[in-house]
Design a protein around this motif. Sequence first.
Motif, PDB file in Angstrom:
ATOM      1  N   UNK A  20       1.029  -1.041  -0.144  1.00  0.00           N
ATOM      2  CA  UNK A  20      -0.071  -0.146  -0.264  1.00  0.00           C
ATOM      3  C   UNK A  20       0.857   1.380   0.014  1.00  0.00           C
ATOM      4  N   UNK A  21       0.571   2.212  -0.983  1.00  0.00           N
ATOM      5  CA  UNK A  21       1.282   3.376  -0.926  1.00  0.00           C
ATOM      6  C   UNK A  21       0.480   4.414  -0.677  1.00  0.00           C
ATOM      7  N   UNK A  22       0.988   5.262   0.329  1.00  0.00           N
ATOM      8  CA  UNK A  22      -0.020   6.556   0.670  1.00  0.00           C
ATOM      9  C   UNK A  22       0.882   7.650  -0.033  1.00  0.00           C
ATOM     10  N   UNK A  23       0.239   8.968  -0.328  1.00  0.00           N
ATOM     11  CA  UNK A  23       0.751  10.022  -1.174  1.00  0.00           C
ATOM     12  C   UNK A  23       2.211  10.415  -0.266  1.00  0.00           C
ATOM     13  N   UNK A  24       3.231  10.433  -1.236  1.00  0.00           N
ATOM     14  CA  UNK A  24       4.400  11.161  -0.867  1.00  0.00           C
ATOM     15  C   UNK A  24       5.253   9.881  -0.047  1.00  0.00           C
ATOM     16  N   UNK A  25       4.694   8.819   0.211  1.00  0.00           N
ATOM     17  CA  UNK A  25       5.449   7.516   0.959  1.00  0.00           C
ATOM     18  C   UNK A  25       5.780   6.599  -0.139  1.00  0.00           C
ATOM     19  N   UNK A  26       6.685   5.644   0.523  1.00  0.00           N
ATOM     20  CA  UNK A  26       7.126   4.466  -0.177  1.00  0.00           C
ATOM     21  C   UNK A  26       6.206   3.685   0.189  1.00  0.00           C
ATOM     22  N   UNK A  27       6.176   2.422  -0.833  1.00  0.00           N
ATOM     23  CA  UNK A  27       5.077   1.427  -0.446  1.00  0.00           C
ATOM     24  C   UNK A  27       5.530   0.552   0.785  1.00  0.00           C
ATOM     25  N   UNK A  28       4.214   0.263   1.421  1.00  0.00           N
ATOM     26  CA  UNK A  28       4.348  -0.409   2.608  1.00  0.00           C
ATOM     27  C   UNK A  28       3.652  -2.018   2.520  1.00  0.00           C
ATOM     28  N   UNK A  29       4.504  -2.791   3.041  1.00  0.00           N
ATOM     29  CA  UNK A  29       4.149  -4.250   2.603  1.00  0.00           C
ATOM     30  C   UNK A  29       2.910  -4.557   3.394  1.00  0.00           C
ATOM     31  N   UNK A  30       2.160  -5.279   2.686  1.00  0.00           N
ATOM     32  CA  UNK A  30       0.713  -5.972   3.180  1.00  0.00           C
ATOM     33  C   UNK A  30       0.621  -7.515   3.631  1.00  0.00           C
ATOM     34  N   UNK A  31       1.264  -8.218   2.405  1.00  0.00           N
ATOM     35  CA  UNK A  31       0.776  -9.475   2.682  1.00  0.00           C
ATOM     36  C   UNK A  31       1.695 -10.323   1.264  1.00  0.00           C
ATOM     37  N   UNK A  32       2.206 -11.471   1.647  1.00  0.00           N
ATOM     38  CA  UNK A  32       2.715 -12.153   0.401  1.00  0.00           C
ATOM     39  C   UNK A  32       2.244 -13.561   0.251  1.00  0.00           C
ATOM     40  N   UNK A  33       2.083 -14.123  -0.849  1.00  0.00           N
ATOM     41  CA  UNK A  33       1.699 -15.473  -1.273  1.00  0.00           C
ATOM     42  C   UNK A  33       2.706 -15.996  -1.906  1.00  0.00           C
TER      43      UNK A  33
END
Lengths: 112, 113
Positions: free
Chosen positions: B36-49
Amino acid sequence: GESVGLHLPTLSVQEGDNSIINCAYSNSASDYFIWYKQESGKGPQFIIDIRSNMDKRQGQRVTVLLNKTVKHLSLQIAATQPGDSAVYFCAGNTGANSKLTFGKGITLSVRP
Amino acid sequence: GAGVSQTPSNKVTEKGKYVELRCDPISGHTALYWYRQSLGQGPEFLIYFQGTGAADDSGLPNDRFFAVRPEGSVSTLKIQRTERGDSAVYLCASSLVVGNEQFFGPGTRLTVL
């Protein structure tokens, strides 16, 4: 946990000059680092990576330097072009942990 | 060849509604990731399969978020009772195997009014 951050929010360079983008990380156990480029409306695009057993890696016009002593990573872009204008992120992970931890991003702006 | 695709590209919903975001990974890639990437931020991990199973879901913010990958290919991220704070770009990535280079899709921009 891992914390990866960039020193400066924006960088403006003249076309043809070299660019250097810096990044610091906090987790000394991190052993894999990647630089991504993200253009507006697109997902991050892989540029170059480096593992912790190396201190330098070169690609086409790009070089990544890793200083594990001070936990610092840099991306050097030679002969910067207008097409290099984008947001750049460093990211890292640890061992078999596949989730990437990203820094906040720095905007590279290339002046014609 | 085709890269990672995500649909829809944009989703506007009202607070409290349910949404589903879809990710089609690169064919043959066994690992799939959501960020998930909020405005002005780097992507943040949620889940992986890894295949059909969620190998690490430690980044999901709360139990309103759930993701599935029933056949080991397409994945759906599901968000119940959406809140305004869920507004962000949701990125999907895939890799041939876990630990290899992750290829990102263009993302789905979710706006919760």
